[in-house]
Each structure stands twice: as C-alpha cells, then as structure tokens.
Design an enzyme around this catalytic site. Structure first.
Site, mmCIF file in Angstrom:
data_model
loop_
_atom_site.group_PDB
_atom_site.id
_atom_site.type_symbol
_atom_site.label_atom_id
_atom_site.label_comp_id
_atom_site.label_asym_id
_atom_site.label_seq_id
_atom_site.Cartn_x
_atom_site.Cartn_y
_atom_site.Cartn_z
ATOM 1 N N SER A 105 0.850 -1.191 0.000
ATOM 2 C CA SER A 105 0.000 0.000 0.000
ATOM 3 C C SER A 105 0.882 1.236 0.000
ATOM 4 O O SER A 105 2.024 1.205 0.478
ATOM 5 C CB SER A 105 -0.892 0.003 1.249
ATOM 6 O OG SER A 105 -1.465 1.277 1.473
ATOM 7 N N TYR A 141 -0.620 -0.415 10.686
ATOM 8 C CA TYR A 141 -0.888 -0.720 9.278
ATOM 9 C C TYR A 141 0.326 -0.395 8.418
ATOM 10 O O TYR A 141 0.733 -1.197 7.575
ATOM 11 C CB TYR A 141 -2.099 0.076 8.792
ATOM 12 C CG TYR A 141 -2.441 -0.174 7.344
ATOM 13 C CD1 TYR A 141 -2.950 -1.394 6.928
ATOM 14 C CD2 TYR A 141 -2.263 0.825 6.376
ATOM 15 C CE1 TYR A 141 -3.266 -1.629 5.589
ATOM 16 C CE2 TYR A 141 -2.586 0.598 5.050
ATOM 17 C CZ TYR A 141 -3.084 -0.627 4.663
ATOM 18 O OH TYR A 141 -3.392 -0.856 3.340
#
Length: 237
Positions: A81, A107
C-alpha cells in the site's frame, strides 16, 4: 476451480493449507489483509495487522516455497500500500507491547513489511527462478478493507475522497497491477521491485502519495525482518 479454508491470522490454518497443497504453484498473490483495525492480538500475542498482513503471508509463501520452485518460473505478488510511506517496521516493538497502539502506524509497518519481504525473497529465491514483486493497488472503492475507519473525517487527509494525492480506483482497476505482475509477459524477468498504476514506481517524494519509500527497499532491514519472521514462526511450532 478449487477453494480451501485459509485464515492468515491463525498459523495452524496456514500450516494445514500448506500441508494439503499438491503439485507446482505458478502464481501466488498475497492479497488478503486488514487495515487500521482496533488493537487485537492473535493467540501468540502478535498484533493483528502485522500478524495477518505480513506473518500470515510470510508463512504461506515460505511454506509453499517447494511448490513455487517446482513451477520453474513462478511469480509471487505481495500487495502492499502507499501507506507504507508513513513508517518503517518498529523493530524494537513490533507487537506494540511498550508503545501506545496506533492503528495507522501498525498498518504502515505491516505494509512496509510486504515490500521488505519482496526485496529479500527476490534475493533468496532468485536461483529457484521465483520472481517476487510488491505493489500499491491504489485506494479501492466498494470493498470492506476500510470497515474500521468509520467517519472518513477521522482518517488521514489522504483518505478523503476529494483528495487528489491518492489513486482512487474501482475493483477492476485496483486489481490491474496485481494481474500485470502475476501474468503479463511484460513482467517476465522482473523481480524485487515495487509497482503502482501498472508501472514500476519511482522513489517516494515527501508530500506526494506516490512512489516507494527508501526504508522499504533497505536490504539490511529486509534481511533482518526475514530472520525475525522466521524466529516468530518457529516459536509457534
């Protein structure tokens, strides 16, 4: 088509899946994950995002290494990501046992780990003819990945749908870079790279949600993460 149960947060589930695999494996896309979830821990005490997004995929890929080698030209695709640019792996406290838990920091480190995995796996598995690459799929609409975000106003500014500094895509567009790396002749012989928008990404520039951060390509950190991951998994057997 054949489907099988696999829970990336449960190492016994990963081992069962690996043990049941038969024959060569030509393409492995490491796609499933969680994002910005509240603090949760696996039965081992691991922080859930790192356990799912990195360790589950790491265990799956390394467990299937023999099947990938047997394919003589396999491709492994690690879906990372743009969030990886926000932070490195917190090597001194991966499981947030001493640091205050931040769902976005957790994350980010898991997504950095995805890229570091590709960097190190591409080096270790080159002689096995296994290509390993990572990618940023873009911000995908109409999925449940963002179910923990809640009110969009409480999320990082770049997650605002009006923001122009991220790639907003539908599901088909979001899958395109993964498909390119998994199956296109254009990616033949390419390994250890990071892609976005169906092309190899350039270096990340501050203030722009594009590119790959230097900390995610650090070969020493990639090797360090690999060994730490092996040690964490060994403790579960």
């Amino acid at each position: 088509m054949h489907a099988a149960m696999l829970d990336l947060a449960d190492q016994s589930s990963v081992r069962a899946f690996v043990d049941a695999w038969r024959g060569p494996l030509h393409i492995l896309v490491l796609n499933a994950g969680v994002m910005a979830s509240p603090l949760q821990r696996t039965r081992e005490g691991w922080e859930m995002q790192f356990a799912t997004n990195h360790l589950g995929h790491f265990a799956l890929a390394t467990g299937l290494h023999g099947a990938l080698t047997a394919a003589r030209g396999a491709r492994v695709v690690a879906v990372s990501s743009v969030g990886h640019v926000n932070g490195d792996v917190l090597f001194d406290d991966i499981n947030f046992e001493r640091h205050p838990y931040d769902p976005w920091a957790a994350y980010s480190q898991s997504k950095t780990a995805n890229v570091l995995f590709a960097v190190e796996a591409s080096r270790r598995w080159a002689s096995d003819l296994i290509a390993v690459n990572a990618l940023n799929p873009g911000r995908i609409t109409s999925t449940r990945l963002g179910r923990h975000i809640g009110d969009i106003s409480h999320s990082p500014a770049s997650f605002d749908p009006t923001s122009t500094d991220v790639s907003w895509k539908n599901i088909e567009q979001g899958a395109a870079t993964s498909v390119l790396l998994a199956a296109s002749p254009l990616a033949e012989g390419v390994t250890g790279r990071y892609f976005e928008d169906c092309a190899e990404a350039g270096p990340h520039q501050p203030g722009v949600r594009r590119g790959v951060a230097a900390h995610a390509l650090d070969t020493q950190q990639a090797d360090r993460l690999w060994q730490i991951s092996l040690d964490m998994l060994a403790a579960t057997v």
